[in-house]
Design a protein around this motif. Structure first.
Motif, PDB file in Angstrom:
ATOM      1  N   UNK A  64     127.420 -61.352   4.083  1.00 24.12           N
ATOM      2  CA  UNK A  64     128.272 -62.398   3.359  1.00 24.12           C
ATOM      3  C   UNK A  64     126.995 -63.174   2.301  1.00 24.12           C
ATOM      4  N   UNK A  65     126.089 -63.456   2.836  1.00 22.21           N
ATOM      5  CA  UNK A  65     125.067 -64.382   2.391  1.00 22.21           C
ATOM      6  C   UNK A  65     123.437 -63.616   2.267  1.00 22.21           C
ATOM      7  N   UNK A  66     122.903 -63.787   1.233  1.00 21.33           N
ATOM      8  CA  UNK A  66     121.448 -63.115   1.314  1.00 21.33           C
ATOM      9  C   UNK A  66     120.523 -64.391   1.235  1.00 21.33           C
ATOM     10  N   UNK A  67     119.214 -63.990   1.797  1.00 21.69           N
ATOM     11  CA  UNK A  67     118.392 -64.998   1.666  1.00 21.69           C
ATOM     12  C   UNK A  67     117.080 -64.518   0.864  1.00 21.69           C
ATOM     13  N   UNK A  68     116.849 -65.169   0.077  1.00 16.92           N
ATOM     14  CA  UNK A  68     115.411 -64.725  -0.721  1.00 16.92           C
ATOM     15  C   UNK A  68     114.201 -65.746  -0.306  1.00 16.92           C
ATOM     16  N   UNK A  69     113.207 -64.892   0.127  1.00 11.75           N
ATOM     17  CA  UNK A  69     111.855 -65.413   0.421  1.00 11.75           C
ATOM     18  C   UNK A  69     111.112 -65.403  -0.733  1.00 11.75           C
ATOM     19  N   UNK A  70     110.488 -66.256  -1.271  1.00 12.52           N
ATOM     20  CA  UNK A  70     109.774 -66.301  -2.302  1.00 12.52           C
ATOM     21  C   UNK A  70     108.658 -67.368  -2.506  1.00 12.52           C
ATOM     22  N   UNK A  71     107.656 -67.131  -3.368  1.00 13.72           N
ATOM     23  CA  UNK A  71     106.698 -68.347  -3.353  1.00 13.72           C
ATOM     24  C   UNK A  71     106.586 -68.511  -5.189  1.00 13.72           C
ATOM     25  N   UNK A  72     106.274 -70.085  -5.266  1.00 13.47           N
ATOM     26  CA  UNK A  72     106.344 -70.311  -6.718  1.00 13.47           C
ATOM     27  C   UNK A  72     105.584 -71.484  -6.870  1.00 13.47           C
ATOM     28  N   UNK A  73     104.846 -71.802  -8.004  1.00 12.95           N
ATOM     29  CA  UNK A  73     104.193 -72.944  -8.473  1.00 12.95           C
ATOM     30  C   UNK A  73     105.214 -74.230  -8.365  1.00 12.95           C
ATOM     31  N   UNK A  74     104.659 -75.300  -7.662  1.00 16.82           N
ATOM     32  CA  UNK A  74     105.529 -76.329  -7.557  1.00 16.82           C
ATOM     33  C   UNK A  74     106.052 -76.851  -9.178  1.00 16.82           C
ATOM     34  N   UNK A  75     105.079 -76.969  -9.933  1.00 15.32           N
ATOM     35  CA  UNK A  75     105.391 -77.374 -11.263  1.00 15.32           C
ATOM     36  C   UNK A  75     106.449 -76.746 -11.972  1.00 15.32           C
ATOM     37  N   UNK A  76     106.765 -75.204 -11.852  1.00 17.82           N
ATOM     38  CA  UNK A  76     107.712 -74.447 -12.226  1.00 17.82           C
ATOM     39  C   UNK A  76     109.013 -74.710 -11.288  1.00 17.82           C
ATOM     40  N   UNK A  77     108.948 -75.446 -10.342  1.00 16.53           N
ATOM     41  CA  UNK A  77     110.167 -75.656  -9.485  1.00 16.53           C
ATOM     42  C   UNK A  77     110.915 -77.182  -9.853  1.00 16.53           C
ATOM     43  N   UNK A  78     110.236 -78.049 -10.567  1.00 15.50           N
ATOM     44  CA  UNK A  78     110.941 -78.933 -10.884  1.00 15.50           C
ATOM     45  C   UNK A  78     112.147 -78.817 -11.473  1.00 15.50           C
ATOM     46  N   UNK A  79     113.362 -79.405 -10.979  1.00 12.95           N
ATOM     47  CA  UNK A  79     114.660 -79.092 -11.433  1.00 12.95           C
ATOM     48  C   UNK A  79     115.348 -77.928 -11.019  1.00 12.95           C
ATOM     49  N   UNK A  80     114.699 -77.161 -10.193  1.00 11.53           N
ATOM     50  CA  UNK A  80     115.132 -75.825  -9.695  1.00 11.53           C
ATOM     51  C   UNK A  80     116.495 -76.043  -8.699  1.00 11.53           C
ATOM     52  N   UNK A  81     116.701 -77.241  -8.038  1.00 13.81           N
ATOM     53  CA  UNK A  81     117.646 -77.320  -7.314  1.00 13.81           C
ATOM     54  C   UNK A  81     119.050 -77.469  -8.115  1.00 13.81           C
ATOM     55  N   UNK A  82     118.998 -78.290  -9.304  1.00  9.64           N
ATOM     56  CA  UNK A  82     120.019 -78.411 -10.290  1.00  9.64           C
ATOM     57  C   UNK A  82     120.236 -77.101 -10.912  1.00  9.64           C
ATOM     58  N   UNK A  83     119.165 -76.535 -11.331  1.00  8.62           N
ATOM     59  CA  UNK A  83     119.476 -74.984 -11.788  1.00  8.62           C
ATOM     60  C   UNK A  83     120.214 -74.105 -10.903  1.00  8.62           C
ATOM     61  N   UNK A  84     119.792 -74.083  -9.770  1.00  9.93           N
ATOM     62  CA  UNK A  84     120.358 -73.392  -8.648  1.00  9.93           C
ATOM     63  C   UNK A  84     121.940 -73.698  -8.562  1.00  9.93           C
ATOM     64  N   UNK A  85     122.170 -75.038  -8.345  1.00 14.26           N
ATOM     65  CA  UNK A  85     123.765 -75.288  -8.237  1.00 14.26           C
ATOM     66  C   UNK A  85     124.294 -74.863  -9.344  1.00 14.26           C
TER      67      UNK A  85
END
Length: 120
Positions: A64-85
């Motif tokens: 029912x749910x997928x889990x994605x494990x990844x690595x990403x630069x911190x600077x690129x992840x700013x605002x990602x939580x909002x984008x993910x929502x």
């Protein structure tokens, strides 16, 4: 005293140039849990705009749910939580933790240098 300061500054400048310094950035370990219907959008956002690399996709037995494990630069992840929502209608969960430091990609480094010098 002034001659010593000038000589020290020149020596430091030469030492830094000879050392071939590189620009490093913090890289985060990212875990996203999402419904299967949002998986494509999550992967696209992580590997595209967020400059991430997917390491694993985990599918539990109920699938029912997928889990994605990844690595990403911190600077690129700013605002990602909002984008993910927005991408998942609030159905995904996100966790991040520091992983390591890595060299900044050449294109990103060039852009940063231009910004620091006031050209952008």
């Amino acid at each position: 005293p002034e001659a010593i300061g000038g000589a020290a500054a020149e020596a430091l400048s030469q030492a830094v140039a000879a050392a071939s310094p590189v620009l490093l950035e913090p890289v985060m370990r990212v875990e996203v849990q999402t419904a299967e219907q949002h998986l494509g959008a999550v992967l696209s956002e992580l590997t595209g705009a967020r400059r991430g690399s997917v390491e694993k996709l985990l599918t539990p037995s109920d699938a029912l749910r997928q889990t994605v494990l990844a690595r990403a630069p911190l600077a690129a992840m700013v605002g990602y939580a909002s984008a993910l929502r927005s991408l998942t209608a609030g159905e995904a969960s996100l966790s991040m933790e520091f992983s390591h430091y890595a060299r900044v990609e050449p294109a990103v480094q060039q852009q940063l240098l231009l910004q620091m010098r006031g050209y952008v």
